[in-house]
Design an enzyme around this catalytic site. Structure first.
Site, PDB file in Angstrom:
ATOM      1  CB  SER A 159      -9.896 -10.378   5.770  1.00  0.00           C
ATOM      2  OG  SER A 159      -9.994  -8.935   5.463  1.00  0.00           O
ATOM      3  CG  ASP A 165       6.020  -9.295   4.279  1.00  0.00           C
ATOM      4  OD1 ASP A 165       7.272 -10.198   3.626  1.00  0.00           O
ATOM      5  OD2 ASP A 165       4.744 -10.195   4.351  1.00  0.00           O
ATOM      6  CG  ASP A 224      -0.527  -1.312   5.237  1.00  0.00           C
ATOM      7  OD1 ASP A 224      -0.865  -1.489   5.757  1.00  0.00           O
ATOM      8  OD2 ASP A 224       0.200  -1.307   4.291  1.00  0.00           O
ATOM      9  CG  ASP A 225      -5.169  -0.415   6.989  1.00  0.00           C
ATOM     10  OD1 ASP A 225      -4.502  -1.214   8.351  1.00  0.00           O
ATOM     11  OD2 ASP A 225      -5.478  -1.610   6.583  1.00  0.00           O
ATOM     12  CG  ASP A 256      -6.177 -11.587  14.578  1.00  0.00           C
ATOM     13  OD1 ASP A 256      -5.669 -12.445  14.143  1.00  0.00           O
ATOM     14  OD2 ASP A 256      -6.991 -11.121  13.572  1.00  0.00           O
ATOM     15  NE  ARG A 264      -4.201  -1.089   2.460  1.00  0.00           N
ATOM     16  CZ  ARG A 264      -4.784  -2.927   3.663  1.00  0.00           C
ATOM     17  NH1 ARG A 264      -3.087  -2.755   4.122  1.00  0.00           N
ATOM     18  NH2 ARG A 264      -5.376  -3.257   3.175  1.00  0.00           N
ATOM     19  CG  HIS A 304       5.569  -8.409   7.977  1.00  0.00           C
ATOM     20  ND1 HIS A 304       5.252  -7.505   7.584  1.00  0.00           N
ATOM     21  CD2 HIS A 304       6.989  -8.138   8.121  1.00  0.00           C
ATOM     22  CE1 HIS A 304       5.611  -6.308   6.969  1.00  0.00           C
ATOM     23  NE2 HIS A 304       6.948  -6.456   7.907  1.00  0.00           N
TER      24      HIS A 304
END
Length: 495
Positions: free
Chosen positions: A370, A190, A257-258, A339, A162, A234
């Site tokens: 996802s 990554d 990153d988002d 997670d 991204r 990662h």
């Protein structure tokens, strides 16, 4: 007659000679003029060429001069910076040595003078310095302590493909301001996307940029699950790199990153860092509320200050302690779905996290591993806080387990018990806080959907739950979705 002929001949010869001379003269003059014109033209051309050469030479020399000056200026900057660092280190050493010497002297004075209080008083009047120069030793020691009481909480960002990671970074720089040393930034990429790498390289020394070489995915893994294996690998690499590059840090903030952050994001985590040092029953702090859609939270200035304990690991902007990572997690880090693994009882060990009423993070990344799961229906509606809180001025001791548990439980179970239909019919509008009770997994899911909450369980724990209790706002009223008062714990089979 003969004489006349001779004269005539001589006159003719003279006339011929003069005529020839005149002819040669004029022809010569013409050639000279032509040659002069040609020569003048050649000279002009040569002068033009010479002028171009001189201009080019001058431009080249000027360019070299500018370049040499720039190089010299950079060298001077580097030299000044190195000299500054040397002086600072020397000053710190001298201050430390002086403080140690004074502390030792104070200790000796107290030891010697302790039996003679009158002598202490007499001695203190013997100072010859003016009052404004006399230093209060206790104040000086406190000041030295305050100056040395600096903190560092690195911010670790995982990135892949991204280029919009710049949006996350630019907001971080804006919020961080001058606290560069307190919140250094490390980005781990990554998947090797060139466009994203070019963006990250463009930040230069404003960030620490590391790259991860993906590990092989186990054979037999379905193609739609490969990404979860890569993410887990990662994360392990990136967290290790963050603690390696900043060895003095005892906690890190983990972002993706988002993610976009609220203005008080860093203030919040600084105080969470302090709170987690005091309360060992806390194993993380998160900036995220899983049920934080605009209609489900108190989005007022007062609501912005509300914090809760939760048994559910939220993620999406969270604080990780070095001790937890090195002593518990790194040695058994999972190959995938990290997670959900964090939400297992074997990792949580009865510990809790802190989460806000109004999220301090929001996500703008619809496309991901996802495939946009929950984004269009849920994630994009999460409310990002608009009322910055100076968390350093807030007393957060109420969040310590010994203070929180009884107070929270007493409050919830003393509220009037409502049904969902009562809420929809706006029964007893003066009751601004009410309780809805669930007894089984299916009743929880049914009520959660009616209230607009996420209804899934992770190892039996509903999202945002604490002691089985989930809180939300429904049509402007505070609602606590709670199990019976004799609740004994989460049931893993409910997942």
């Amino acid at each position: 007659m003969r004489i006349v002929s001779i004269r005539s001949y001589l006159v003719f010869v003279c006339f011929a000679i003069i005529s020839l001379w005149l002819l040669f003269y004029f022809v010569g003059v013409g050639r000279v003029q032509n040659l002069s014109r040609a020569g003048l033209s050649d000279v002009k051309e040569k002068l033009k060429v010479k002028e171009k050469i001189m201009k080019t030479s001058f431009s080249w020399q000027l360019t070299n001069l500018v370049h040499d000056n720039q190089v010299l200026l950079e060298k001077l900057k580097v030299g000044i910076l190195q000299h500054k660092n040397i002086l600072l280190d020397k000053m710190r050493s001298e201050v430390s040595a002086q403080n140690a010497l004074e502390a030792k002297q104070i200790s000796l004075d107290q030891e010697i003078l302790a039996p003679h209080p009158t002598l202490i008083k007499t001695t203190s009047t013997l100072k010859t310095e003016p009052p404004d120069i006399q230093e209060n030793v206790a104040e000086k020691i406190q000041n030295v302590k305050d100056d040395n009481d600096e903190f560092m909480i690195p911010i670790m960002i995982t990135a892949c493909n991204r280029p919009s990671v710049s949006r996350c970074l630019d907001k971080l720089f804006s919020v961080r301001g001058s606290q560069v040393d307190n919140f250094p930034i490390i980005v781990s990429q990554d998947c090797g996307d060139k466009a994203t790498a070019d963006v990250l390289n463009g930040y230069g020394d404003k960030i620490t940029f590391v790259k991860h070489d993906p590990e092989p995915v186990p054979q037999g893994v379905k193609s739609n699950l490969v990404g979860y294996y890569k993410i887990a690998s990662h994360y392990k690499f990136a967290i290790n790199q963050a603690f390696h590059h900043f060895p003095s840090a005892d906690s890190i903030i983990i972002l993706e990153d988002d993610i976009e952050i609220a203005p008080d994001f860093l203030s919040y985590f600084k105080e969470m860092h302090e709170l987690m040092k005091k309360d060992q029953t806390l194993w993380c702090a998160s900036a995220w509320n899983d049920n934080g859609k605009t209609s489900q939270v108190d989005a007022t200035e007062k609501g912005a200050e509300l914090l809760y304990r939760t048994d559910f690991f939220p993620g999406l902007g969270w604080l990780l302690k070095r001790s937890l990572w090195e002593e518990e997690l790194v040695s058994k880090w999972p190959q995938a779905f990290w997670d959900d693994w964090m939400r297992e009882p074997e990792q949580r060990k009865g510990r809790s996290c802190i989460r806000p009423e109004v999220s301090r993070t929001s996500t703008f990344g619809r496309k991901g591993v996802s495939a946009g799961q929950f984004f269009d229906t849920h994630l994009k509606y999460i409310k990002l806080n608009e009322f910055p809180v100076d968390w350093s001025t807030k007393d957060l001791s109420y969040l310590v387990k010994d203070n929180y548990d009884k107070s929270f439980k007493d409050k919830v179970y003393n509220l009037p018990l409502f049904r969902i239909s009562d809420l929809k019919e706006n029964k007893d509008p003066d009751s601004r806080e009410v309780r809805i009770e669930y007894t089984m997994s299916h009743t929880f899911k049914a009520f959660a959907k009616e209230l607009g909450l996420m209804s899934d369980f992770k190892k039996g724990v509903p999202r945002t739950a604490y002691m089985g209790i989930v809180t939300t706002i429904f049509r402007g009223r505070r609602v606590y979705l709670a199990p019976p008062v004799d609740w004994t714990g989460y049931v893993e089979s409910w997942s």
